[in-house]
Design a protein around this motif. Structure first.
Motif, PDB file in Angstrom:
ATOM      1  N   THR A 259      -6.955   3.212  -7.009  1.00 61.17           N
ATOM      2  CA  THR A 259      -7.879   2.905  -5.906  1.00 61.17           C
ATOM      3  C   THR A 259      -8.359   4.159  -5.193  1.00 61.17           C
ATOM      4  O   THR A 259      -9.475   4.203  -4.705  1.00 61.17           O
ATOM      5  CB  THR A 259      -7.225   1.970  -4.877  1.00 61.17           C
ATOM      6  OG1 THR A 259      -6.058   2.602  -4.327  1.00 61.17           O
ATOM      7  CG2 THR A 259      -6.851   0.631  -5.508  1.00 61.17           C
ATOM      8  N   HIS A 260      -7.486   5.166  -5.082  1.00 64.43           N
ATOM      9  CA  HIS A 260      -7.867   6.432  -4.435  1.00 64.43           C
ATOM     10  C   HIS A 260      -6.837   7.498  -4.763  1.00 64.43           C
ATOM     11  O   HIS A 260      -5.903   7.243  -5.525  1.00 64.43           O
ATOM     12  CB  HIS A 260      -8.095   6.262  -2.929  1.00 64.43           C
ATOM     13  CG  HIS A 260      -6.887   5.857  -2.126  1.00 64.43           C
ATOM     14  ND1 HIS A 260      -6.265   4.641  -2.274  1.00 64.43           N
ATOM     15  CD2 HIS A 260      -6.207   6.503  -1.138  1.00 64.43           C
ATOM     16  CE1 HIS A 260      -5.251   4.556  -1.417  1.00 64.43           C
ATOM     17  NE2 HIS A 260      -5.177   5.670  -0.719  1.00 64.43           N
ATOM     18  N   GLY A 261      -7.037   8.700  -4.225  1.00 66.18           N
ATOM     19  CA  GLY A 261      -6.285   9.851  -4.694  1.00 66.18           C
ATOM     20  C   GLY A 261      -4.961  10.125  -4.008  1.00 66.18           C
ATOM     21  O   GLY A 261      -4.242  11.044  -4.417  1.00 66.18           O
ATOM     22  N   HIS A 262      -4.599   9.385  -2.981  1.00 60.90           N
ATOM     23  CA  HIS A 262      -3.366   9.695  -2.249  1.00 60.90           C
ATOM     24  C   HIS A 262      -2.133   9.546  -3.142  1.00 60.90           C
ATOM     25  O   HIS A 262      -2.101   8.702  -4.048  1.00 60.90           O
ATOM     26  CB  HIS A 262      -3.237   8.790  -1.021  1.00 60.90           C
ATOM     27  CG  HIS A 262      -4.198   9.170   0.082  1.00 60.90           C
ATOM     28  ND1 HIS A 262      -4.590   8.297   1.071  1.00 60.90           N
ATOM     29  CD2 HIS A 262      -4.829  10.349   0.332  1.00 60.90           C
ATOM     30  CE1 HIS A 262      -5.426   8.925   1.891  1.00 60.90           C
ATOM     31  NE2 HIS A 262      -5.590  10.163   1.467  1.00 60.90           N
ATOM     32  N   GLY A 263      -1.128  10.358  -2.853  1.00 59.58           N
ATOM     33  CA  GLY A 263       0.061  10.429  -3.694  1.00 59.58           C
ATOM     34  C   GLY A 263       0.797   9.116  -3.828  1.00 59.58           C
ATOM     35  O   GLY A 263       1.435   8.869  -4.860  1.00 59.58           O
ATOM     36  N   ASP A 264       0.730   8.260  -2.796  1.00 59.79           N
ATOM     37  CA  ASP A 264       1.429   6.974  -2.869  1.00 59.79           C
ATOM     38  C   ASP A 264       0.634   5.947  -3.681  1.00 59.79           C
ATOM     39  O   ASP A 264       1.011   4.771  -3.716  1.00 59.79           O
ATOM     40  CB  ASP A 264       1.751   6.439  -1.468  1.00 59.79           C
ATOM     41  CG  ASP A 264       0.521   6.222  -0.602  1.00 59.79           C
ATOM     42  OD1 ASP A 264      -0.402   7.070  -0.644  1.00 59.79           O
ATOM     43  OD2 ASP A 264       0.469   5.211   0.120  1.00 59.79           O
ATOM     44  N   HIS A 265      -0.439   6.406  -4.353  1.00 59.79           N
ATOM     45  CA  HIS A 265      -1.228   5.530  -5.239  1.00 59.79           C
ATOM     46  C   HIS A 265      -1.331   6.151  -6.636  1.00 59.79           C
ATOM     47  O   HIS A 265      -1.091   5.476  -7.629  1.00 59.79           O
ATOM     48  CB  HIS A 265      -2.607   5.259  -4.629  1.00 59.79           C
ATOM     49  CG  HIS A 265      -2.473   4.539  -3.321  1.00 59.79           C
ATOM     50  ND1 HIS A 265      -2.673   3.194  -3.183  1.00 59.79           N
ATOM     51  CD2 HIS A 265      -2.068   4.989  -2.093  1.00 59.79           C
ATOM     52  CE1 HIS A 265      -2.410   2.836  -1.931  1.00 59.79           C
ATOM     53  NE2 HIS A 265      -2.044   3.912  -1.256  1.00 59.79           N
ATOM     54  N   VAL A 266      -1.661   7.460  -6.688  1.00 60.70           N
ATOM     55  CA  VAL A 266      -1.675   8.167  -7.979  1.00 60.70           C
ATOM     56  C   VAL A 266      -0.266   8.148  -8.587  1.00 60.70           C
ATOM     57  O   VAL A 266      -0.091   7.897  -9.777  1.00 60.70           O
ATOM     58  CB  VAL A 266      -2.168   9.614  -7.797  1.00 60.70           C
ATOM     59  CG1 VAL A 266      -1.972  10.423  -9.078  1.00 60.70           C
ATOM     60  CG2 VAL A 266      -3.639   9.620  -7.379  1.00 60.70           C
TER      61      VAL A 266
ATOM     62  N   PHE B 229     -12.426   1.285   3.565  1.00 63.14           N
ATOM     63  CA  PHE B 229     -12.512   2.199   4.703  1.00 63.14           C
ATOM     64  C   PHE B 229     -11.163   2.883   4.907  1.00 63.14           C
ATOM     65  O   PHE B 229     -10.222   2.285   5.398  1.00 63.14           O
ATOM     66  CB  PHE B 229     -12.965   1.456   5.962  1.00 63.14           C
ATOM     67  CG  PHE B 229     -14.439   1.209   5.962  1.00 63.14           C
ATOM     68  CD1 PHE B 229     -15.295   2.135   6.533  1.00 63.14           C
ATOM     69  CD2 PHE B 229     -14.965   0.086   5.356  1.00 63.14           C
ATOM     70  CE1 PHE B 229     -16.667   1.928   6.514  1.00 63.14           C
ATOM     71  CE2 PHE B 229     -16.331  -0.132   5.322  1.00 63.14           C
ATOM     72  CZ  PHE B 229     -17.190   0.793   5.901  1.00 63.14           C
ATOM     73  N   HIS B 230     -11.086   4.152   4.469  1.00 60.51           N
ATOM     74  CA  HIS B 230      -9.829   4.894   4.433  1.00 60.51           C
ATOM     75  C   HIS B 230     -10.221   6.352   4.211  1.00 60.51           C
ATOM     76  O   HIS B 230     -11.365   6.737   4.519  1.00 60.51           O
ATOM     77  CB  HIS B 230      -8.986   4.308   3.276  1.00 60.51           C
ATOM     78  CG  HIS B 230      -7.565   4.779   3.208  1.00 60.51           C
ATOM     79  ND1 HIS B 230      -6.640   4.539   4.194  1.00 60.51           N
ATOM     80  CD2 HIS B 230      -6.892   5.466   2.232  1.00 60.51           C
ATOM     81  CE1 HIS B 230      -5.473   5.051   3.827  1.00 60.51           C
ATOM     82  NE2 HIS B 230      -5.603   5.631   2.649  1.00 60.51           N
ATOM     83  N   SER B 231      -9.350   7.167   3.689  1.00 59.90           N
ATOM     84  CA  SER B 231      -9.689   8.534   3.297  1.00 59.90           C
ATOM     85  C   SER B 231      -9.163   8.728   1.887  1.00 59.90           C
ATOM     86  O   SER B 231      -8.513   7.838   1.336  1.00 59.90           O
ATOM     87  CB  SER B 231      -9.046   9.539   4.263  1.00 59.90           C
ATOM     88  OG  SER B 231      -7.641   9.411   4.230  1.00 59.90           O
TER      89      SER B 231
ATOM     90  N   GLY C 283      -7.092  -1.914  -2.169  1.00 65.18           N
ATOM     91  CA  GLY C 283      -6.698  -0.525  -1.935  1.00 65.18           C
ATOM     92  C   GLY C 283      -6.173  -0.369  -0.513  1.00 65.18           C
ATOM     93  O   GLY C 283      -5.657  -1.307   0.084  1.00 65.18           O
ATOM     94  N   ASP C 284      -6.268   0.835   0.014  1.00 57.22           N
ATOM     95  CA  ASP C 284      -5.931   1.071   1.420  1.00 57.22           C
ATOM     96  C   ASP C 284      -7.223   0.921   2.207  1.00 57.22           C
ATOM     97  O   ASP C 284      -8.208   1.617   1.927  1.00 57.22           O
ATOM     98  CB  ASP C 284      -5.404   2.497   1.623  1.00 57.22           C
ATOM     99  CG  ASP C 284      -3.977   2.680   1.156  1.00 57.22           C
ATOM    100  OD1 ASP C 284      -3.379   1.711   0.649  1.00 57.22           O
ATOM    101  OD2 ASP C 284      -3.457   3.811   1.297  1.00 57.22           O
ATOM    102  N   THR C 285      -7.240   0.042   3.190  1.00 57.13           N
ATOM    103  CA  THR C 285      -8.486  -0.138   3.940  1.00 57.13           C
ATOM    104  C   THR C 285      -8.246  -0.765   5.305  1.00 57.13           C
ATOM    105  O   THR C 285      -7.234  -1.429   5.522  1.00 57.13           O
ATOM    106  CB  THR C 285      -9.491  -1.010   3.146  1.00 57.13           C
ATOM    107  OG1 THR C 285     -10.759  -1.000   3.816  1.00 57.13           O
ATOM    108  CG2 THR C 285      -9.011  -2.438   3.000  1.00 57.13           C
TER     109      THR C 285
HETATM  110 NI    NI Z   1      -4.050   6.066   1.141  1.00 58.48          NI
END
Ligand code: NI
Ligand code: MN
Length: 228
Positions: free
Chosen positions: A49-56, A110-112, A141-143
């Motif tokens: 969903t996105h690049g943050h470590g808790d997802h990658v 809506f996140h970073s 994802g995170d939003t």
């Molecule tokens: Ni995140």
């Protein structure tokens, strides 16, 4: 054939279609609630969903070992490719990728987003995953809560995976409002209890969903699964 969905803790899921195994956001190493080791996971496709470590998370090692295709937005997928993963697919927000198991449309979130090494991760995403058996899954994802979730609902969502942890994402109250916008048949909570700032009572959440929406709340323990 039923589709088996297993919660890996945090934002992570395993989806087994009978012919393909998909992982979403496989954060296993360093996840205190992870129900298995990363080297026990095999995947044909890994969706990010996105690049943050808790997802990658463990994507690179699982993808290399399994020869999996990693699907994520342009910046995320290309960063994964630079780590030596051979097969990547990089759609972008609003676009749909076609794969052997079905399709993945990237939505807004809506996140970073930045990659684990701090490099640019593009815009964060949610995903609408439509399997070949027509089961349609929305992983947010995170939003934060956003009103365009109503448009996502117009696709006809069978299973929604929505964050409830608060602090990094929306919390319980906003999640219930999200369910009212997306109108899924089933909804599963994500992104909670992993770390102290996001501890939540999922039974409270399930009661709120049952009282105030038409959706069936499904609360799994990490490692638990449900057949759809
Ligand atoms: Ni995140
Ligand atoms: Mn996160």
């Amino acid at each position: 054939m039923a589709t088996k969905i297993t919660w890996l803790g945090h934002s992570g899921f395993k989806i087994e279609t009978g012919t393909h195994t998909l992982l979403i956001d496989p954060f296993i190493s360093g996840n205190p609630l992870a129900p298995m080791r990363a080297d026990e996971l095999h995947a044909d496709f890994i969706l990010l969903t996105h690049g943050h470590g808790d997802h990658v998370g463990d994507t690179v090692s699982i993808a290399k070992r399994s020869n999996a295709t990693v699907i994520g937005n342009f910046e995320v997928a290309n960063w994964i490719g630079k780590q030596g993963v051979k097969n990547i697919s990089s759609p972008n927000t609003g676009g749909t990728g076609k794969y052997d198991f079905g399709t993945v449309k990237l939505t807004i979130a809506f996140h970073s987003s930045s990659m684990p090494d701090g490099s640019y991760g593009g815009q964060p995403n949610g995903m609408i995953i439509t399997l070949n058996n027509d089961l349609r899954i929305y992983h947010a994802g995170d939003t934060a809560l956003f009103s365009d979730m109503q448009l996502i609902g117009e696709f006809g969502i069978d299973v929604a995976m929505l964050p409830i942890g608060d602090f990094f994402t929306m919390g319980l109250e906003e999640c219930v409002r999200a369910v009212r916008l997306v109108r899924p048949r089933y909804v599963m909570p994500t992104h909670y209890n992993t770390f102290p700032p996001i501890v939540q009572d999922a039974a409270d959440w399930a009661n709120m969903v049952t009282r105030r929406t038409e959706a069936a709340a499904i609360v799994l323990d990490p490692g638990g699964s449900h057949d759809f």
